[in-house]
Design a protein around this motif. Structure first.
Motif, PDB file in Angstrom:
ATOM      1  N   THR A  59       0.806  -1.214   0.000  1.00 19.95           N
ATOM      2  CA  THR A  59       0.000   0.000   0.000  1.00 19.95           C
ATOM      3  C   THR A  59       0.842   1.269   0.000  1.00 19.95           C
ATOM      4  O   THR A  59       0.309   2.358  -0.145  1.00 19.95           O
ATOM      5  CB  THR A  59      -0.882   0.029   1.258  1.00 19.95           C
ATOM      6  OG1 THR A  59      -0.055  -0.232   2.400  1.00 19.95           O
ATOM      7  CG2 THR A  59      -1.958  -1.033   1.178  1.00 19.95           C
ATOM      8  N   ARG A  60       2.123   1.116   0.203  1.00 19.29           N
ATOM      9  CA  ARG A  60       3.002   2.285   0.387  1.00 19.29           C
ATOM     10  C   ARG A  60       2.398   3.227   1.422  1.00 19.29           C
ATOM     11  O   ARG A  60       2.342   4.443   1.227  1.00 19.29           O
ATOM     12  CB  ARG A  60       3.261   2.998  -0.932  1.00 19.29           C
ATOM     13  CG  ARG A  60       4.140   2.177  -1.882  1.00 19.29           C
ATOM     14  CD  ARG A  60       4.935   2.998  -2.855  1.00 19.29           C
ATOM     15  NE  ARG A  60       6.074   3.684  -2.252  1.00 19.29           N
ATOM     16  CZ  ARG A  60       7.259   3.113  -1.992  1.00 19.29           C
ATOM     17  NH1 ARG A  60       7.471   1.841  -2.278  1.00 19.29           N
ATOM     18  NH2 ARG A  60       8.225   3.803  -1.451  1.00 19.29           N
ATOM     19  N   THR A  61       1.950   2.639   2.479  1.00 14.93           N
ATOM     20  CA  THR A  61       1.358   3.388   3.574  1.00 14.93           C
ATOM     21  C   THR A  61       1.902   2.855   4.892  1.00 14.93           C
ATOM     22  O   THR A  61       2.041   1.652   5.062  1.00 14.93           O
ATOM     23  CB  THR A  61      -0.171   3.211   3.571  1.00 14.93           C
ATOM     24  OG1 THR A  61      -0.691   3.670   2.329  1.00 14.93           O
ATOM     25  CG2 THR A  61      -0.808   3.994   4.692  1.00 14.93           C
ATOM     26  N   ILE A  93      -0.894   6.983   8.009  1.00 15.67           N
ATOM     27  CA  ILE A  93      -2.210   7.083   8.634  1.00 15.67           C
ATOM     28  C   ILE A  93      -2.007   7.060  10.135  1.00 15.67           C
ATOM     29  O   ILE A  93      -1.377   6.148  10.669  1.00 15.67           O
ATOM     30  CB  ILE A  93      -3.142   5.935   8.225  1.00 15.67           C
ATOM     31  CG1 ILE A  93      -3.279   5.893   6.706  1.00 15.67           C
ATOM     32  CG2 ILE A  93      -4.513   6.118   8.861  1.00 15.67           C
ATOM     33  CD1 ILE A  93      -4.270   4.856   6.222  1.00 15.67           C
ATOM     34  N   HIS A 107      -7.100   0.794  16.774  1.00 19.07           N
ATOM     35  CA  HIS A 107      -6.371   1.404  15.673  1.00 19.07           C
ATOM     36  C   HIS A 107      -5.394   0.442  15.029  1.00 19.07           C
ATOM     37  O   HIS A 107      -5.254   0.412  13.806  1.00 19.07           O
ATOM     38  CB  HIS A 107      -5.652   2.660  16.149  1.00 19.07           C
ATOM     39  CG  HIS A 107      -6.550   3.841  16.256  1.00 19.07           C
ATOM     40  ND1 HIS A 107      -6.754   4.541  17.415  1.00 19.07           N
ATOM     41  CD2 HIS A 107      -7.353   4.431  15.345  1.00 19.07           C
ATOM     42  CE1 HIS A 107      -7.616   5.525  17.201  1.00 19.07           C
ATOM     43  NE2 HIS A 107      -8.002   5.459  15.953  1.00 19.07           N
ATOM     44  N   ARG A 109      -5.655  -2.715  14.764  1.00 18.69           N
ATOM     45  CA  ARG A 109      -6.421  -3.641  13.930  1.00 18.69           C
ATOM     46  C   ARG A 109      -6.919  -2.963  12.652  1.00 18.69           C
ATOM     47  O   ARG A 109      -6.816  -3.518  11.558  1.00 18.69           O
ATOM     48  CB  ARG A 109      -7.616  -4.198  14.717  1.00 18.69           C
ATOM     49  CG  ARG A 109      -7.192  -5.048  15.891  1.00 18.69           C
ATOM     50  CD  ARG A 109      -8.007  -6.342  15.999  1.00 18.69           C
ATOM     51  NE  ARG A 109      -7.301  -7.300  16.845  1.00 18.69           N
ATOM     52  CZ  ARG A 109      -7.299  -7.259  18.179  1.00 18.69           C
ATOM     53  NH1 ARG A 109      -7.980  -6.318  18.808  1.00 18.69           N
ATOM     54  NH2 ARG A 109      -6.624  -8.148  18.867  1.00 18.69           N
ATOM     55  N   THR A 110      -7.465  -1.790  12.809  1.00 20.91           N
ATOM     56  CA  THR A 110      -7.965  -1.052  11.648  1.00 20.91           C
ATOM     57  C   THR A 110      -6.853  -0.845  10.630  1.00 20.91           C
ATOM     58  O   THR A 110      -7.027  -1.056   9.427  1.00 20.91           O
ATOM     59  CB  THR A 110      -8.494   0.329  12.080  1.00 20.91           C
ATOM     60  OG1 THR A 110      -9.434   0.132  13.126  1.00 20.91           O
ATOM     61  CG2 THR A 110      -9.154   1.034  10.924  1.00 20.91           C
ATOM     62  N   ASP A 113      -6.007  -4.027   8.967  1.00 14.70           N
ATOM     63  CA  ASP A 113      -7.060  -4.372   8.022  1.00 14.70           C
ATOM     64  C   ASP A 113      -6.870  -3.625   6.708  1.00 14.70           C
ATOM     65  O   ASP A 113      -7.241  -4.101   5.644  1.00 14.70           O
ATOM     66  CB  ASP A 113      -8.435  -4.015   8.591  1.00 14.70           C
ATOM     67  CG  ASP A 113      -8.845  -4.967   9.700  1.00 14.70           C
ATOM     68  OD1 ASP A 113      -8.147  -5.974   9.889  1.00 14.70           O
ATOM     69  OD2 ASP A 113      -9.852  -4.702  10.375  1.00 14.70           O
ATOM     70  N   ARG A 114      -6.296  -2.453   6.815  1.00 15.73           N
ATOM     71  CA  ARG A 114      -6.034  -1.664   5.623  1.00 15.73           C
ATOM     72  C   ARG A 114      -4.774  -2.113   4.917  1.00 15.73           C
ATOM     73  O   ARG A 114      -4.342  -1.491   3.953  1.00 15.73           O
ATOM     74  CB  ARG A 114      -5.817  -0.201   5.994  1.00 15.73           C
ATOM     75  CG  ARG A 114      -7.058   0.560   6.257  1.00 15.73           C
ATOM     76  CD  ARG A 114      -6.684   1.970   6.687  1.00 15.73           C
ATOM     77  NE  ARG A 114      -7.843   2.653   7.175  1.00 15.73           N
ATOM     78  CZ  ARG A 114      -8.730   3.240   6.376  1.00 15.73           C
ATOM     79  NH1 ARG A 114      -8.524   3.262   5.087  1.00 15.73           N
ATOM     80  NH2 ARG A 114      -9.785   3.809   6.876  1.00 15.73           N
ATOM     81  N   ARG A 115      -4.146  -3.094   5.459  1.00 16.84           N
ATOM     82  CA  ARG A 115      -2.943  -3.655   4.858  1.00 16.84           C
ATOM     83  C   ARG A 115      -1.815  -2.642   4.697  1.00 16.84           C
ATOM     84  O   ARG A 115      -1.158  -2.587   3.657  1.00 16.84           O
ATOM     85  CB  ARG A 115      -3.256  -4.287   3.504  1.00 16.84           C
ATOM     86  CG  ARG A 115      -4.253  -5.431   3.545  1.00 16.84           C
ATOM     87  CD  ARG A 115      -3.811  -6.510   4.502  1.00 16.84           C
ATOM     88  NE  ARG A 115      -4.567  -7.753   4.379  1.00 16.84           N
ATOM     89  CZ  ARG A 115      -5.602  -8.068   5.166  1.00 16.84           C
ATOM     90  NH1 ARG A 115      -6.000  -7.240   6.115  1.00 16.84           N
ATOM     91  NH2 ARG A 115      -6.209  -9.227   5.009  1.00 16.84           N
ATOM     92  N   ILE A 139       4.552  -8.523  10.984  1.00 13.27           N
ATOM     93  CA  ILE A 139       4.296  -7.214  10.390  1.00 13.27           C
ATOM     94  C   ILE A 139       5.503  -6.321  10.656  1.00 13.27           C
ATOM     95  O   ILE A 139       5.952  -6.240  11.797  1.00 13.27           O
ATOM     96  CB  ILE A 139       3.065  -6.551  11.066  1.00 13.27           C
ATOM     97  CG1 ILE A 139       1.841  -7.458  11.003  1.00 13.27           C
ATOM     98  CG2 ILE A 139       2.785  -5.180  10.471  1.00 13.27           C
ATOM     99  CD1 ILE A 139       1.206  -7.543   9.664  1.00 13.27           C
TER     100      ILE A 139
ATOM    101  N   ARG B  46      -9.312 -11.707   9.377  1.00 15.14           N
ATOM    102  CA  ARG B  46      -9.806 -10.333   9.319  1.00 15.14           C
ATOM    103  C   ARG B  46     -10.021  -9.995   7.855  1.00 15.14           C
ATOM    104  O   ARG B  46      -9.117 -10.191   7.032  1.00 15.14           O
ATOM    105  CB  ARG B  46      -8.784  -9.351   9.886  1.00 15.14           C
ATOM    106  CG  ARG B  46      -8.284  -9.718  11.277  1.00 15.14           C
ATOM    107  CD  ARG B  46      -8.475  -8.563  12.222  1.00 15.14           C
ATOM    108  NE  ARG B  46      -9.855  -8.377  12.585  1.00 15.14           N
ATOM    109  CZ  ARG B  46     -10.384  -7.209  12.964  1.00 15.14           C
ATOM    110  NH1 ARG B  46      -9.658  -6.112  12.976  1.00 15.14           N
ATOM    111  NH2 ARG B  46     -11.641  -7.130  13.302  1.00 15.14           N
ATOM    112  N   PRO B  47     -11.190  -9.488   7.541  1.00 13.36           N
ATOM    113  CA  PRO B  47     -11.478  -9.175   6.139  1.00 13.36           C
ATOM    114  C   PRO B  47     -10.484  -8.154   5.595  1.00 13.36           C
ATOM    115  O   PRO B  47     -10.033  -7.273   6.331  1.00 13.36           O
ATOM    116  CB  PRO B  47     -12.874  -8.557   6.193  1.00 13.36           C
ATOM    117  CG  PRO B  47     -13.426  -8.838   7.532  1.00 13.36           C
ATOM    118  CD  PRO B  47     -12.292  -9.170   8.432  1.00 13.36           C
ATOM    119  N   THR B  49      -9.896  -5.029   3.886  1.00 17.76           N
ATOM    120  CA  THR B  49     -10.733  -3.869   3.558  1.00 17.76           C
ATOM    121  C   THR B  49     -10.498  -3.354   2.141  1.00 17.76           C
ATOM    122  O   THR B  49     -11.371  -2.718   1.569  1.00 17.76           O
ATOM    123  CB  THR B  49     -10.473  -2.696   4.524  1.00 17.76           C
ATOM    124  OG1 THR B  49      -9.081  -2.476   4.589  1.00 17.76           O
ATOM    125  CG2 THR B  49     -11.026  -2.988   5.887  1.00 17.76           C
TER     126      THR B  49
END
Lengths: 335, 335
Positions: A59-61, A93, A107, A109-110, A113-115, A139, B46-47, B49
């Motif tokens: 994601t380059r994030t 982010i 956060h 987890r979120t 989830d956004r990879r 990770i 985890r899905p 997103t």
DNA sequence: GCCGCGCATGGAAACGATTACATCGGTCAT
DNA sequence: ATGACCGATGTAATCGTTTCCATGCGCGGC
């Protein structure tokens, strides 16, 4: 919103070719390339990063989880992180944990989830299941400022111990003997280090650190106020207070004012973390300054190293004392 | 990392069924549901997103572009936005524009590339192509605090005009007649409003506002310092300075100190935007306070209304004066 | 004159989810 | 007994990219 297919159609090529010019892969004829580029700008096409990330698995994030954005130290850190990340082609982010474990894990987890490609975290006090799992799952992750013991994660931080010793020496030289500290959350690594260094330095000067001079705070303004209130109900209130972060120092100021007392006449004050306003408070506040920007930069460097498959080690910078008038005057600090 | 297929396999059902229980659609037998849920937790699935958003065309994410995170006003605003958004089931991605148009547009584009559902922005001074295009393209969008004229975008802000009039009356009552202002960027909507209100209020008191009493700042600390320096090379320096944001007020403090002068003895100071530290500066600073948290909450409310297909209108709250000692003493403010 | 090679390009399969539609028993009304 | 219907589930298309592999073409060497 135009997709890559529209661009392909307009340029009279296949989507594969469009993708190739977009990612400047070699082997596209110059004429084709310009035709594609023209189509791109005519349609003002912008690639869908969701689709791209889904396919490429990156994601380059970067995710940044900090304990409290309202704390100027973390604000500045976040800013430095963002700058360095952007320079390296990453977005950031931010997740604000507000010193709460559950919010922090939410956060984490979120973000996962956004990879996001990697996680930068200044963990709140306590054991975090989400963080532990993430670390175990491999990770890419780096701790900054605070850390969790027992996890094999690089750490970028400033060692405040020698600065704390400096501070105690400074207070001692100014004649203070009843030194108190306002600690952060019990299991907070930074708070513990600062407390230990404080205790050690006191011992070097032959001073005790009785339990009632150890205030239990939580790095938030209100706790500084509360603890200060407690200090002044003691039969022998301290004559100097060391707040282990800047917000608690603000709380001390507020409570001292409420009690109708004055710094440094009635009590001295010093804080960990220097912020611009400390120069203009009444009186200017003595503080231990961390190289905040550098922390941010180095943390990002370490994390991107990890993300891009290189190895990364921990980094320790150092903090230093900035003496101002809040601990009383001496010939060095008077002006 | 486990995908929906793995879960399906483990639970002995199809991916469709898994998806159904994950999004709790009706029509899944209780036994199946529990079996799926078990598989989910066993695999700690985890899905993704990215995939979900790609398919559903919604990210449940809001973008927030602010001009300067390091400005405590915006930090607090961002915090309020995040809180309200989370309560409504949205995430927030913050972009810090650092008062630069190019950086702002970079963030707007990046955010749009991520297919955020809506955009909350406090635009920097000047014309923004990216923002104009986004608005035209119908991206759900709300301005907060600052805005761009001529765009049909709801605006959530605080009207500072009456508070500025209060401030001028306050200064006048304290005997000040040579009032100066430090404005923000020339085309900044908030700065212009504050300047116009200031000018108008001065006129009401029969006071002039000569050009050399209008400092040109950029909402950053350094410009406050620079402008102040200029004021004091004037044959007749002002006896009161109104800084249109808190960072420039900090700059004024710094420069006044550098010049060996004192607030309010040599010059009075007032600021737009109140922050906790203003209570503890030397002297405490008179300021105009905005209902920052409410601004954040209302802005998110408006934006989510738009995102979810409802309509949204502009909101105007009000600001008020908090008189402290930085403009000199009178019986009301002395304590 | 043919073969093989490389270069530019296209076709189609992924990535991981959601969801319209098909399928398959079983129940119930006639 | 039969057909309509319903509830639970599966199949497969789809979202917008990237990328592996195939294809077609021109060219140089024999």
């Amino acid at each position: 919103m135009a997709g890559i297919k529209d661009v392909a159609a307009r340029a009279g090529v296949s989507v594969a070719t469009v993708s190739r010019v977009l990612n400047d892969h070699s082997g596209v004829r110059e004429g084709t390339r310009t035709r594609v580029l023209a189509a791109v700008s005519e349609l003002s096409y912008r690639p869908n990063t969701l689709a791209r990330s889904l396919r490429t698995d990156q994601t380059r994030t970067l995710g940044l989880v900090i304990s409290d954005v309202l704390n100027p130290f973390f604000t500045e850190l976040a800013r430095a992180v963002e700058d360095e990340a952007r320079a390296r082609g990453y977005s950031v982010i931010i997740g604000n944990a507000d010193e709460q474990l559950t919010l922090q894990d939410h956060h984490v987890r979120t973000l996962l989830d956004r990879r996001i490609d990697g996680l930068l975290v200044s963990p709140a006090d306590g054991d975090s299941l989400a963080l532990r799992e993430a670390a175990l799952a491999g990770i890419p992750m780096v701790f900054v400022d605070r850390w969790i013991a027992g996890l094999d994660v690089p750490l970028v931080r400033a060692d405040g111990r020698s600065a704390v010793r400096e501070l105690v020496a400074h207070l001692y030289a100014l004649g203070h003997r009843k030194l108190a500290i306002i600690a952060g959350p019990v299991a907070s690594t930074t708070s513990n280090e600062r407390l230990a260094a404080f205790r050690g330095a006191l011992a070097e000067h032959g001073l005790p650190l009785p339990g009632h001079y150890i205030g239990q705070g939580d790095f938030q303004t209100a706790s500084g106020r509360r603890v200060t209130e407690g200090f002044f109900t003691l039969p022998e209130p301290p004559d100097a207070v060391f707040a282990t972060d800047n917000l608690m120092a603000l709380g001390v100021m507020e409570q001292v004012r409420t009690l109708g007392l004055r710094v440094p006449d009635d009590v001295s004050l010093a804080a960990f973390d220097d912020i611009p306003w400390f120069l203009h408070t009444d009186p200017p506040i003595t503080a231990i300054a961390q190289p905040t920007q550098q922390l941010g930069h180095r943390a990002v460097t370490a994390l991107t190293d990890l993300v891009e498959g290189r190895s990364a080690g921990s980094v320790t910078l150092s903090a230093h004392l900035i003496a101002r008038r809040s601990c009383g005057e001496d010939e060095r600090t008077r002006r």
